[in-house]
Design a protein around this motif. Sequence first.
Motif, mmCIF file in Angstrom:
data_model
loop_
_atom_site.group_PDB
_atom_site.id
_atom_site.type_symbol
_atom_site.label_atom_id
_atom_site.label_comp_id
_atom_site.label_asym_id
_atom_site.label_seq_id
_atom_site.Cartn_x
_atom_site.Cartn_y
_atom_site.Cartn_z
ATOM 1 N N LYS A 273 -0.211 -7.238 0.884
ATOM 2 C CA LYS A 273 0.755 -7.528 1.943
ATOM 3 C C LYS A 273 1.026 -6.216 2.654
ATOM 4 N N TYR A 274 0.954 -6.229 3.947
ATOM 5 C CA TYR A 274 1.128 -4.986 4.682
ATOM 6 C C TYR A 274 2.611 -4.683 4.847
ATOM 7 N N VAL B 63 0.856 -1.177 0.000
ATOM 8 C CA VAL B 63 0.000 0.000 0.000
ATOM 9 C C VAL B 63 0.894 1.229 0.000
ATOM 10 N N ASP B 64 0.655 2.131 -0.953
ATOM 11 C CA ASP B 64 1.399 3.385 -0.986
ATOM 12 C C ASP B 64 0.473 4.530 -0.605
ATOM 13 N N ASP B 65 0.949 5.384 0.285
ATOM 14 C CA ASP B 65 0.166 6.526 0.760
ATOM 15 C C ASP B 65 1.153 7.592 1.196
ATOM 16 N N ARG C 120 2.077 3.782 11.441
ATOM 17 C CA ARG C 120 2.125 4.167 10.033
ATOM 18 C C ARG C 120 1.544 3.110 9.102
ATOM 19 N N GLU C 121 1.224 1.939 9.588
ATOM 20 C CA GLU C 121 0.736 0.869 8.723
ATOM 21 C C GLU C 121 -0.695 1.135 8.265
ATOM 22 N N ARG D 287 -4.584 8.997 8.103
ATOM 23 C CA ARG D 287 -3.306 9.461 7.559
ATOM 24 C C ARG D 287 -2.118 8.939 8.358
ATOM 25 N N HIS D 288 -2.335 7.827 9.054
ATOM 26 C CA HIS D 288 -1.249 7.053 9.654
ATOM 27 C C HIS D 288 -0.416 7.871 10.644
#
Length: 637
Positions: A471-472, A195-197, A482-483, A586-587
Amino acid sequence: MTFSNETTAPADYEDQATNSKPVQLTQYKDRVIVDNGFSRVTISTPDGTIVGVTYGGIENLLFDNRNGHVLSGTNYSVILQTDDQVELSFRFKSDARSSNNVPFDFDKRFVMLRGVSGFYSYAIYERPKGSPDLDLYQTRITFKLNPTKFTYMAIADNIRRIMPTAEDRSHGKQLAFKEAVLLTNPSNPDLRGEVDDKYCYSAEFKDINVHGWISMNPAVGFWVITPSHEYKSGGPLKQDLTSHVGPVSLAMFMSTHYSGLNLTASFRNGEPWKKVFGPVFVYLNSNPKDPMSLWDNAKRQFKQNKQFSYERMKWPYDFPMSKDFIRSNQRGMVSGQLQVYDRFMPGGGTIGAANAYVGLAAPGEAGSWQREAKGYQFWFQADRSGRFVIKNVVPGTYNLYAWVPGFLGDFKHNSIVTITPGRITFEPPRDGPTLWEIGIPDRNAAEFYIPDPPSSIKAAEFYIPDPTLIKYNHYRFVEKFREYGLWERYSELYPKQDLTFTINRSKYEKDWFFAQVTKKGPNQTYLPTTWKIEFNLPGAPGTGIYKLRIAIASATFAEVQVRINDPASPPHFSTGLIGRDNTVARHGSHGLYRLFHVDVPGAELVKGSNVIYLTQSRNHGPFVNVMYDYIRLERPA
């Protein structure tokens, strides 16, 4: 435009001091080029947009720096041109008669110095008296780099990696929060399922000192260095963006991220205003023998450098030509010692405010600095005895504020402007001795239980069509908050009963979920949650007033209702609707700090077992939540 190869290729960063050439300015009809032998910067005129940076064998480090809402100048001028320095100005003057213009004046400045590998940028924003109303939510400098070159990003020692590309994101699956994308078919197969953020790479202003990107071939680094945060909104704990997929690097000046509209700079009734943002330093380095060393070199450029005085120690810079940038000989200093008095803490009496954050900000109520966006702020972290020295303060009107890790509440000194060195005492909120407490009063929820990302993806099937794909990213981050998707875990961990915390038996590190989120209900609905705090009173409670202190680290469209011993009774206390921080989505681990004091009459308690119910009553979505910082119950003195 196309660049030639006339600029002398820079040496490795260790040898740059020997390659000092005069700064040259070349002017064309629609652009100017500034060159100091290390780098060459091309800026369009009269708007003042950097359209090219040549360095280290790369013809243009940038991709396209003109997307989005760009502040474009209309008047270009050369402020200074010598062998040692070139400073350029790109000004815009607002027209109150036109609704299409930006309702403030600005002057964008670019500076290149002799013998310095990179360039500086700053801006002066001004609203003359009588200007139209304005709500300024965000302003920043944005650099979008060449995506074929810059593939490795570094934010901190524990946050640096090969990154996906913007194209990888465009082919991915958007998740629950719009910035989060599942990488389904990235160009680098090792990234498949991540996951990209961009918010995964946020940091607090006090920690955003140097960040950027590395090109592996040729080995070139592009770094945004911020030597001071005095001009930023929200104080040292304000979280904001750094660098992210694009590849993009940002110098954030003000925004509503992690705070909502509370940090809007609102101007009404022709209010005048002027502020200098920056300068920030864009540092360029190269080392063909070891590309990964460029990160360490960039950190040294910020902290220490044997050849030049490093950026932090050079602040305030002596080279900006604008009269609005205040030089060091015009600035002041405040020093003293902060103490804490709490007669109910172990040992009682007064102690030094160890590691306190002490700062100057615009006059207001205690804690108002975290919602302040118009003025300057100056902060210092005190030593173990509470001593502090705040240097290089721009002349103005301030209050002295502080908060102390380990103690509730905010401190504000009564004096304005003139504060003489000496001792001052902070008396944190306290009515009686502690009966029990949960957490650490540090304005952060990171000490509570943050679960691992789910090994399966059942809880997120509503958002992700292929639950076997994801996959985390737990190997990427030291900070577990942050995950992606942690809010999903609450429904898994508490499928039937909500959280119950038993004083003297439960441990907040293991048994207090880091955020009171909503719970998944039937048919894609969400349910409010009620947490229970169970505690025992060994004797009769009496008729005095107990005090419940609830410190909140963040809130997003939330409402906390407090009930005593009867979950069906009307709320004994309610915060009302609070927060637009978006911290969980927003982690992050904190947003705006809020502190509530609740009177609990002894008559509502009983000898033996008691329960305090905390209900987060709002339920319109998965990201409605409250994050607690610290909770304490005090018995009557």
